[in-house]
Design an enzyme around this catalytic site. Structure first.
Site, PDB file in Angstrom:
ATOM      1  CB  CYS A 276      45.272 -23.631  65.999  1.00  0.00           C
ATOM      2  SG  CYS A 276      45.680 -25.373  65.692  1.00  0.00           S
ATOM      3  CG  HIS A 362      40.456 -25.208  66.662  1.00  0.00           C
ATOM      4  ND1 HIS A 362      40.672 -24.368  65.599  1.00  0.00           N
ATOM      5  CD2 HIS A 362      41.379 -26.193  66.564  1.00  0.00           C
ATOM      6  CE1 HIS A 362      41.677 -24.828  64.874  1.00  0.00           C
ATOM      7  NE2 HIS A 362      42.126 -25.932  65.454  1.00  0.00           N
ATOM      8  CD  GLU A 364      37.962 -22.016  66.008  1.00  0.00           C
ATOM      9  OE1 GLU A 364      38.528 -22.848  65.281  1.00  0.00           O
ATOM     10  OE2 GLU A 364      38.500 -21.541  67.028  1.00  0.00           O
TER      11      GLU A 364
END
Length: 389
Positions: A276, A362, A364
């Site tokens: 990001c 993202h 994650e």
């Protein structure tokens, strides 16, 4: 002033908007800098707050959104109509506190009686106001048509529309604020025992989410969290096998120091993963330009195509800025590796010869989607290989 259409007004009974187990604090306003005003019911902290409005389209994950440091300085609008409907699990928080300025929802609901497990308790304890009774989907369409706007959620009982709009117009511009300095730690933290055999990963924390650390630890890595002011010598210590430039809030054009650090890491050739904001920093270090999107990407349903493999992944996203693909110098060794299928924007970079990869989304993402976790596998494998040399 733009008058709010009648269909946007909250129902007469506040209990239909804010669950009695949450508890409403009385009427309040959401006012935008363009003069639009939405009346609603306050249920967060008993105070006002202003910032840029961003829209999140996720159906779940409100807890993770609220504790994501990347939302620092912003008012988050949730389009899913029921927020709070499955409570809160403290272990799923993405940082030590909420960082958003305010939360805007259609209905504030509660699925649990335990006060500590309610979203409103988290917000109130961290001085974050919230407002319900807003047609958040109509608000999302308004922002899509007009671009990002500053706004303010007033304190309970404040109903002066004209003054609320004036206060929204006085909110500092997003581009002019140093959010990374607010969310990044001041000290180094090591996670994991020296007796562990996995690689040591240094994470430069621009607004780190806990799930990134969890993802690396699950793959056997030790982690060293570094402040955003980390020097080249600290980041490239001999025992560090790979580096992650974390997500975070704000405009990468303000971050000359981190861009210089990324340039040094690229020159060193160690495995590097930018996520990001970290992706944008690496891109600028490689010579590319970045620009602000009209209304950003926020939500858990963005399709991304890998240019090299053709594989499509559904991803979680939260950013205001994009890398300009055409500005990436061919001599940099990087190429655009992934693109957003909604608007064609750049979603990743890869280096031709070095173990360096970046992603705008993202991987994650919590609670998901989980399509892109392989990026962690590739990165940890590269760091492990370096450790074994």
């Amino acid at each position: 002033m733009i008058e709010t259409p009648p269909r946007l007004l909250p129902a007469v009974r506040s209990s239909a908007i804010v669950d009695p187990r949450v508890g409403d604090l009385g009427p309040a306003l959401l006012a935008l800098e363009d003069g639009t005003v939405f009346p609603g019911i306050a249920f967060g902290a008993d105070e006002p707050a202003g910032g840029d409005l961003v829209v999140n389209t996720s159906q779940t994950g409100y807890q993770e959104v609220c504790t994501d440091p990347s939302y620092a300085g912003q008012i988050v609008v949730m389009t899913y109509p029921l927020i709070g409907n499955y409570g809160r699990l403290i272990d799923d928080d993405q940082s030590v506190r909420p960082w958003l300025r305010a939360l805007v929802v259609a209905n504030a609901t509660a699925a649990v009686l335990d006060d500590i497990r309610q979203l409103a308790t988290l917000l109130r304890g961290s001085h974050v106001p919230a407002i319900a009774g807003i047609d958040t989907r109509a608000l999302a369409r308004h922002l899509r048509a007009n671009g990002s706007l500053r706004g303010i959620v007033t304190e309970p009982g404040f109903m002066d529309r004209d003054e609320a709009v004036d206060r929204a117009r006085a909110v500092p511009r997003w581009e002019d604020q140093d959010f990374v300095g607010e969310v990044s730690p001041a000290a180094v933290t090591d996670i994991g025992d020296e007796s562990e055999t996995g690689p040591l990963i240094g994470i430069v924390d621009f607004g780190l989410k806990a799930n990134i650390v969890r993802g690396l630890r699950r793959r056997g890595a030790r982690v060293r969290i570094l402040p955003h002011t980390a020097t080249v010598d600290l980041a490239l210590a001999r025992d560090v096998d790979g580096l992650v430039l974390s997500p975070g809030p704000g405009d990468p054009a303000r971050l000359a120091g981190p861009v210089g650090l990324a340039r040094a890491i690229i020159a060193d050739g160690r495995p590097l993963l930018g996520i990001c904001l970290g992706h944008q920093i690496v891109a600028r270090a490689a010579g590319a330009e970045t620009t602000r999107l009209r209304f950003g990407h926020h939500g858990a349903n963005h399709p991304v195509r890998d240019v090299d493999s053709g594989r499509v992944q559904v991803t979680a996203q939260n950013h205001e800025v994009q890398v300009v693909g055409d500005s990436l110098p061919s001599r940099s060794g990087f190429h655009v590796s992934q693109v957003n299928l909604n608007d064609g924007s750049v979603e990743g970079l890869r280096h031709a010869t070095l173990p360096i990869e970046t992603v705008q989304y993202h991987p994650e993402g919590a609670p998901g989607p989980l399509d892109a976790l392989a990026v962690f596998d590739r990165f940890v494998a590269a760091a492990t290989e370096r450790r074994g040399r």
